[in-house]
Design a protein around this motif. Structure first.
Motif, PDB file in Angstrom:
ATOM      1  N   GLU A  95      -1.485  -1.012  -4.188  1.00  0.00           N
ATOM      2  CA  GLU A  95      -2.660  -0.219  -3.832  1.00  0.00           C
ATOM      3  C   GLU A  95      -2.188   1.195  -3.499  1.00  0.00           C
ATOM      4  O   GLU A  95      -1.363   1.374  -2.597  1.00  0.00           O
ATOM      5  CB  GLU A  95      -3.389  -0.813  -2.627  1.00  0.00           C
ATOM      6  N   GLN A  96      -2.697   2.175  -4.228  1.00  0.00           N
ATOM      7  CA  GLN A  96      -2.329   3.563  -3.968  1.00  0.00           C
ATOM      8  C   GLN A  96      -3.428   4.243  -3.163  1.00  0.00           C
ATOM      9  O   GLN A  96      -4.615   4.112  -3.470  1.00  0.00           O
ATOM     10  CB  GLN A  96      -2.084   4.322  -5.271  1.00  0.00           C
ATOM     11  N   VAL A  97      -3.010   4.965  -2.109  1.00  0.00           N
ATOM     12  CA  VAL A  97      -3.953   5.713  -1.274  1.00  0.00           C
ATOM     13  C   VAL A  97      -3.510   7.170  -1.244  1.00  0.00           C
ATOM     14  O   VAL A  97      -2.318   7.471  -1.353  1.00  0.00           O
ATOM     15  CB  VAL A  97      -4.027   5.144   0.157  1.00  0.00           C
ATOM     16  N   ALA A 146      -0.096   1.999   8.665  1.00  0.00           N
ATOM     17  CA  ALA A 146      -1.299   2.054   7.846  1.00  0.00           C
ATOM     18  C   ALA A 146      -0.956   1.982   6.368  1.00  0.00           C
ATOM     19  O   ALA A 146      -1.802   1.610   5.549  1.00  0.00           O
ATOM     20  CB  ALA A 146      -2.080   3.334   8.140  1.00  0.00           C
ATOM     21  N   VAL A 147       0.264   2.370   6.018  1.00  0.00           N
ATOM     22  CA  VAL A 147       0.763   2.221   4.649  1.00  0.00           C
ATOM     23  C   VAL A 147       2.146   1.585   4.717  1.00  0.00           C
ATOM     24  O   VAL A 147       2.802   1.591   5.774  1.00  0.00           O
ATOM     25  CB  VAL A 147       0.823   3.565   3.891  1.00  0.00           C
ATOM     26  N   LEU A 184       5.470   8.463  -1.159  1.00  0.00           N
ATOM     27  CA  LEU A 184       6.279   9.347  -1.991  1.00  0.00           C
ATOM     28  C   LEU A 184       5.966  10.797  -1.601  1.00  0.00           C
ATOM     29  O   LEU A 184       5.272  11.513  -2.321  1.00  0.00           O
ATOM     30  CB  LEU A 184       5.984   9.119  -3.483  1.00  0.00           C
ATOM     31  N   PRO A 185       6.496  11.244  -0.454  1.00  0.00           N
ATOM     32  CA  PRO A 185       6.273  12.634  -0.042  1.00  0.00           C
ATOM     33  C   PRO A 185       7.284  13.581  -0.688  1.00  0.00           C
ATOM     34  O   PRO A 185       8.266  13.152  -1.292  1.00  0.00           O
ATOM     35  CB  PRO A 185       6.473  12.575   1.468  1.00  0.00           C
ATOM     36  N   LYS A 231       0.866  -1.173   0.000  1.00  0.00           N
ATOM     37  CA  LYS A 231       0.000   0.000   0.000  1.00  0.00           C
ATOM     38  C   LYS A 231       0.911   1.233   0.000  1.00  0.00           C
ATOM     39  O   LYS A 231       1.700   1.434   0.930  1.00  0.00           O
ATOM     40  CB  LYS A 231      -0.910   0.007   1.225  1.00  0.00           C
ATOM     41  N   ILE A 232       0.805   2.054  -1.042  1.00  0.00           N
ATOM     42  CA  ILE A 232       1.701   3.192  -1.234  1.00  0.00           C
ATOM     43  C   ILE A 232       0.904   4.489  -1.163  1.00  0.00           C
ATOM     44  O   ILE A 232      -0.117   4.646  -1.846  1.00  0.00           O
ATOM     45  CB  ILE A 232       2.425   3.116  -2.594  1.00  0.00           C
TER      46      ILE A 232
END
Length: 361
Positions: free
Chosen positions: A182-184, A199-200, A204-205, A153-154
């Motif tokens: 899965e992208q959130v 949670a992830v 990519l901040p 999850k990214i």
């Protein structure tokens, strides 16, 4: 500095009535000499609180907007994608953030939002984004290479944003497809919390949120954006239709002030993107005042992304992102092209007024 969630402090005049009269005389003389008197104009600016807003912050702090009789109000959005509606409705004058499929779709529907200037480019050695992965996944061996992103999850700032094309390139390098992960969508500061809470799995901040997340010890950096996208136009200055057309003189003068801020900031950096000298100390102080993190060490701990001091955009990567969005089926009007979106007239005027950039000694 004026922010939507802040009440500016009233500052007493310096030196009493004599200094006030002297200041008024100097101001009046400057207007006479320039031959033009400008009424003060309020301009609203949407930003995400990322490090690449620095040119705007410097322009405000150094008085460059004030020199143009412009008062600015900064409004924070959790992603640049969220600005599109406000720009489309003309409730926001200027946007400072990355392009997106949503922006391209709005323009394709005939909404006049203009990409007018560079705000930041990720170039080799100087990028604003890193792919970070939870430290426990790295320590356990669950993550060893980009191929191991499969099933993870990214977190990205928003679907269809400029960062989403970087994620796609990371996946391609790892031999993966978009549906392998899965992208959130989370804001940059939320990514750090989500990594700490597990949670992830990855995110990519953009800086300074990259550094803040790494400082928690919950994540490690595994790749730079420029590892897969050597030159990437990542964010821009956007003008709403009303701001660009109702009073184009204000829009031109805004650009002149912004480029002065970009140039002053650029003069504080060495070729590696590191702050040096007294001017570097000054810029760090401005970042600490205007940015989301009040620890100066955070702003000194990373390399700053590149912003062209003449405002020039890197059009090839803008076109590549649009092509990627089209391939992903995110663009409603297949015939929409970058040339419909870009208006370089404001930058051209400002550079003519200021002259081509030459780095200060």
């Amino acid at each position: 500095m004026n922010r939507r969630d802040q009440t500016p402090e009233a500052k007493p005049p310096m030196g009493g009535n004599i200094d006030m009269r002297l200041h008024a005389l100097i101001t009046a003389a400057a207007i006479v000499l320039s031959g033009t008197a400008f009424a003060q104009t309020k301009v609203t600016i949407g930003g995400t609180g990322s490090a690449t807003d620095v040119g705007l912050w410097v322009a405000d702090k150094k008085g460059y907007f004030r020199d143009e009789n412009i008062q600015v109000e900064f409004i924070t959005f959790d992603s640049a994608v969220r600005m599109v509606t406000s720009l489309a409705s003309n409730s926001l004058d200027v946007g400072a953030g990355g392009h997106s499929a949503g922006l391209f779709n709005a323009i394709g529907r005939g909404i006049d939002i203009r990409i007018v200037s560079d705000k930041s480019q990720n170039v080799t050695g100087r990028g604003s984004q890193k792919l970070i992965v939870r430290k426990d996944l790295v320590d356990s061996g669950r993550y060893k290479s980009l191929a191991d992103l499969k099933g993870m999850k990214i977190a990205v700032s928003a679907p269809g944003g400029s960062a989403a094309t970087v994620i796609l390139k990371f996946l391609e390098k790892g031999g993966l497809k978009p549906d392998d992960v899965e992208q959130v969508s989370l804001s940059f500061p939320q990514m750090s919390v989500a990594l700490q809470n597990k949670a992830v799995d990855a995110a990519l901040p953009a800086e300074p949120s990259v550094t803040q997340a790494l400082r928690t010890g919950a994540a490690v950096a595994v790749a730079n954006d420029y590892d897969v996208y050597p030159i990437h136009q990542i964010s821009e200055i956007l003008y709403s239709s009303k701001f660009a057309t109702a009073n184009p003189d204000v829009a031109r003068r805004f650009m002149r002030a912004f480029l002065r801020g970009v140039r002053y900031h650029n003069d504080s950096l060495n070729n590696k993107g590191e702050f040096t000298g007294a001017r570097g100390d000054e810029i760090v102080s401005i970042l600490t005042e205007y940015g989301p993190y009040k620890d100066a060490a955070i702003w000194r701990s990373f390399i700053f992304a590149y912003c062209n001091p003449d405002g020039a955009l890197h059009l090839p990567s803008l076109k590549e992102d649009l092509t990627i969005f089209k391939q992903q089926g995110l663009i409603e009007q297949p015939k929409v092209e970058i040339d419909q979106m870009v208006d370089t007239s404001f930058v051209a005027w400002a550079v003519k007024e200021l002259g081509p950039y030459k780095k200060a000694p």
